[in-house]
Design an enzyme around this catalytic site. Structure first.
Site, PDB file in Angstrom:
ATOM      1  N   LYS A   1      18.343  12.619  22.939  1.00  0.00           N
ATOM      2  CA  LYS A   1      18.691  12.037  21.780  1.00  0.00           C
ATOM      3  C   LYS A   1      19.507  13.266  21.267  1.00  0.00           C
ATOM      4  O   LYS A   1      19.416  14.299  21.623  1.00  0.00           O
ATOM      5  CB  LYS A   1      17.509  11.759  20.953  1.00  0.00           C
ATOM      6  CG  LYS A   1      17.617  10.984  19.608  1.00  0.00           C
ATOM      7  CD  LYS A   1      17.522   9.626  20.013  1.00  0.00           C
ATOM      8  CE  LYS A   1      17.644   8.759  18.851  1.00  0.00           C
ATOM      9  NZ  LYS A   1      17.395   7.039  19.136  1.00  0.00           N
TER      10      LYS A   1
HETATM   11  P1  NAD Z   1      20.516   1.929   9.738  1.00  0.00           P
HETATM   12  O1  NAD Z   1      21.265   3.425   9.488  1.00  0.00           O
HETATM   13  O2  NAD Z   1      21.567   1.160  10.221  1.00  0.00           O
HETATM   14  O3  NAD Z   1      19.785   1.625   8.866  1.00  0.00           O
HETATM   15  C1  NAD Z   1      18.610   2.411   8.064  1.00  0.00           C
HETATM   16  C2  NAD Z   1      18.061   1.769   7.040  1.00  0.00           C
HETATM   17  O4  NAD Z   1      16.926   2.510   6.575  1.00  0.00           O
HETATM   18  C3  NAD Z   1      18.917   1.429   5.791  1.00  0.00           C
HETATM   19  O5  NAD Z   1      18.958   0.057   5.405  1.00  0.00           O
HETATM   20  C4  NAD Z   1      18.480   2.431   4.967  1.00  0.00           C
HETATM   21  O6  NAD Z   1      18.819   2.154   3.359  1.00  0.00           O
HETATM   22  C5  NAD Z   1      17.093   2.507   4.906  1.00  0.00           C
HETATM   23  N1  NAD Z   1      16.565   3.773   4.650  1.00  0.00           N
HETATM   24  C6  NAD Z   1      16.871   5.006   4.802  1.00  0.00           C
HETATM   25  N2  NAD Z   1      15.941   5.817   4.029  1.00  0.00           N
HETATM   26  C7  NAD Z   1      15.347   5.016   3.382  1.00  0.00           C
HETATM   27  C8  NAD Z   1      14.149   5.408   2.405  1.00  0.00           C
HETATM   28  N3  NAD Z   1      13.887   6.683   1.989  1.00  0.00           N
HETATM   29  N4  NAD Z   1      13.409   4.290   1.845  1.00  0.00           N
HETATM   30  C9  NAD Z   1      13.966   3.181   2.266  1.00  0.00           C
HETATM   31  N5  NAD Z   1      14.635   2.690   3.234  1.00  0.00           N
HETATM   32  C10 NAD Z   1      15.547   3.776   3.697  1.00  0.00           C
HETATM   33  O7  NAD Z   1      19.642   2.620  11.098  1.00  0.00           O
HETATM   34  P2  NAD Z   1      19.287   1.565  12.189  1.00  0.00           P
HETATM   35  O8  NAD Z   1      20.064   1.716  13.341  1.00  0.00           O
HETATM   36  O9  NAD Z   1      18.895   0.223  11.644  1.00  0.00           O
HETATM   37  O10 NAD Z   1      17.969   2.479  12.699  1.00  0.00           O
HETATM   38  C11 NAD Z   1      16.500   2.332  12.156  1.00  0.00           C
HETATM   39  C12 NAD Z   1      15.611   2.610  12.660  1.00  0.00           C
HETATM   40  O11 NAD Z   1      15.339   2.006  14.045  1.00  0.00           O
HETATM   41  C13 NAD Z   1      15.721   4.196  13.111  1.00  0.00           C
HETATM   42  O12 NAD Z   1      14.244   4.757  13.333  1.00  0.00           O
HETATM   43  C14 NAD Z   1      16.209   4.366  14.588  1.00  0.00           C
HETATM   44  O13 NAD Z   1      15.911   5.447  15.546  1.00  0.00           O
HETATM   45  C15 NAD Z   1      15.571   3.107  14.989  1.00  0.00           C
HETATM   46  N6  NAD Z   1      16.181   2.360  16.419  1.00  0.00           N
HETATM   47  C16 NAD Z   1      17.507   1.834  16.003  1.00  0.00           C
HETATM   48  C17 NAD Z   1      17.962   1.432  17.189  1.00  0.00           C
HETATM   49  C18 NAD Z   1      19.452   0.714  17.266  1.00  0.00           C
HETATM   50  O14 NAD Z   1      19.875   0.154  18.202  1.00  0.00           O
HETATM   51  N7  NAD Z   1      20.218   1.029  16.193  1.00  0.00           N
HETATM   52  C19 NAD Z   1      17.207   1.086  18.318  1.00  0.00           C
HETATM   53  C20 NAD Z   1      16.221   1.571  18.420  1.00  0.00           C
HETATM   54  C21 NAD Z   1      15.537   2.198  17.324  1.00  0.00           C
END
Ligand code: NAD
Length: 483
Positions: free
Chosen positions: A170
């Site tokens: 990561k």
């Molecule tokens: P993203 O940036 O697209 O979305 C993040 C979301 O979290 C946004 O809607 C934002 O408004 C919200 N958020 C952030 N801070 C916040 C707060 N304090 N209160 C409420 N909401 C809040 O990110 P993503 O890619 O959707 O990733 C989200 C999670 O999933 C992370 O933990 C990431 O590591 C995990 N993840 C992502 C993927 C992927 O393919 N994108 C794969 C596996 C895991």
């Protein structure tokens, strides 16, 4: 540029390799972003029982941070609990409790006004016993080494559980991507790529998008890497996944993590007595993972009735239009102001009665107070490490089932693997093929967890770690530990 590394190694175990120098750039913008709740900002008291998770002789042996709220200590603690239950050899516990390489770089970038700013970037390579390091890049103003270490550790566990031939890695840049112009972000991402170019590669370490990064950033990374790295002419673009389809990205990658969350729910909900067709869902975070989970679960007949992100919380008891909400978020940067719902307070969001709650925002957001408020039957962890040990203990006491992140959100890395295979074979798959193969991996991983839960009579998170550790243990048995 400054580079700091713990022992660089290329071999699967402790095999030492030579440290390499570093080079230069690529990135993209998107919707407005979150003011992330800093991990550990609200200290929590571990309820009875979770202290056990917080203590382990391995923590003392490896001089772990003593703060029980430390995210890395918490994630490794869950793994050690599973390792103890299955009698994993001690040497594997200590190998897996620490990343192999921790790379930290500082690099200057010229801003649009002509001034230079110095940025900090990370790449942590946790383990490569099962294949090349694999994992996303987080662009966030509050990213820290411990976050990246935790996320790289989870990638090792996830790849093993879901059966893809990768290890875990990561990385990230300490930057708020929404406060920079597209041109500035491109220079930041390209310069970061140059700084770590000697430490990544299509057969060695393959980054992907995470919070704050996206397919445009991946395109810039692939282009920079292909332009400056020795030997990158061969499959250089395969250095990252999550690329735009035009340059070798896979169909279905953008929705893959949400698709995997829903595939897991379809497989696991019947035994919990929930029918996906009639279930009610609430979602925390409506970015990539949250919005795709919402859209796909709605297409299966469920109703998304409450959503919260960094801009606010909304609710519609008759069901929000998850597709319209995704478009609204892309246009405005968040859920606030969505016409098809009523604004609600944060506590009301957590208290909303649903069958399934999907945390899909950041780490450690479900602590003890949130766990006490939740009114659901199942927590499906779309985000990485969203539930603290103290929060989880409360959920367990209240009979709420947790589908752990290393199972639930493994769809993203699985389709990243498919993208990599397509790049290496120069053959693009149909979307139907991607979805079908993803579903097979998700169901197999869910069954591995279920089998381990039955065998070891443990909770599903421990079972998921056991499923992952079994595969790693076999790999180490066959490979041995150098020398
Ligand atoms: P993203 O940036 O697209 O979305 C993040 C979301 O979290 C946004 O809607 C934002 O408004 C919200 N958020 C952030 N801070 C916040 C707060 N304090 N209160 C409420 N909401 C809040 O990110 P993503 O890619 O959707 O990733 C989200 C999670 O999933 C992370 O933990 C990431 O590591 C995990 N993840 C992502 C993927 C992927 O393919 N994108 C794969 C596996 C895991």
């Amino acid at each position: 540029m400054t580079r700091m590394m713990s022992k660089p190694s290329k071999g699967a175990n402790g095999t030492a390799a030579t440290s390499k120098p570093a080079p230069a750039k690529a990135a993209k913008p998107a919707a407005a972003k979150p003011a992330k709740a800093r991990k550990g900002a609200r200290p929590e008291q571990a309820p009875e029982g979770s202290e056990q998770l917080m203590r382990h002789s391995v923590f003392d042996e490896l001089a772990f941070p003593t703060d029980p709220n430390n995210l890395y200590r918490q994630t490794v603690g869950s793994m050690l609990q599973a390792a103890d239950l299955m009698n994993l050899p001690h040497e594997l516990k200590i190998i897996l409790a620490q990343p192999k390489n921790e790379i930290m770089v500082h690099f200057p970038v010229r801003m649009d006004d002509g001034q230079f700013r110095l940025f900090k970037g990370y790449r942590v390579q946790h383990n490569n016993a099962l294949g090349p390091y694999k994992g996303g890049l987080r662009f966030h103003h509050d990213v820290h080494l411990d976050d990246v270490k935790s996320l790289s550790f989870l990638m090792t566990m996830k790849c093993s559980l879901v059966g893809v031939p990768y290890g875990g890695g990561k990385g990230g840049i300490k930057v708020d991507p929404y406060k920079h112009s597209k041109a500035e972000m491109e220079r930041i991402v390209r310069r970061f790529t140059a700084a770590i170019a000697h430490d990544i590669g299509p057969d060695y370490d393959i980054p992907a998008p995470d919070v704050g990064s996206n397919s445009q950033h991946m395109a810039w990374i692939a282009d920079t890497y292909s332009s400056i790295s020795e030997g990158s002419g061969k499959n250089g673009m395969a250095v990252v996944t999550g690329k735009p389809v035009e340059i070798g990205g896979s169909l279905g990658r953008e929705k893959a993590t949400g698709q995997g969350v829903v595939d897991t729910l379809v497989e696991m909900l019947p035994e919990i007595g929930v029918d996906i067709k009639n279930c009610k869902v609430s979602i925390l975070g409506y970015g990539n993972v949250g919005s795709w989970s919402g859209r796909i679960v709605q297409d299966k007949g469920a109703k998304v009735i409450a959503v919260m992100d960094h801009t606010g919380a909304i609710r519609n008891d008759g069901g929000l239009d998850a597709h319209a909400l995704a478009i609204h978020c892309q246009k405005t940067g968040g859920v606030a102001g969505f016409k098809g719902a009523t604004a609600i307070a944060k506590d009301e969001f957590y208290k909303t009665k649903v069958d399934v709650f999907i945390p899909a925002a950041l780490e450690q957001m479900i602590q003890e107070p949130e766990a006490k408020l939740l009114n659901c039957k199942v927590v499906a962890e779309g985000a990485n490490a969203p539930t603290t040990p103290a929060g989880e203990r409360i959920l367990q006491q209240r009979g709420i089932e947790v589908l752990p992140a290393i199972l639930c959100n493994a769809g993203g890395v699985t389709v990243s693997y498919f993208e990599w295979v397509q790049n290496k074979t120069s053959h693009a798959w149909e979307l139907e093929t991607v979805d079908r193969e993803l579903n097979k991996h998700m169901i197999a991983a869910a069954r591995r967890c279920r089998d381990a839960r039955k065998k070891y009579k443990c909770d599903l998170r421990t079972a998921a770690y056991i499923g992952a550790l079994e595969r790693l243990k076999q790999a180490y048995l066959v490979r041995g530990i150098f020398p």
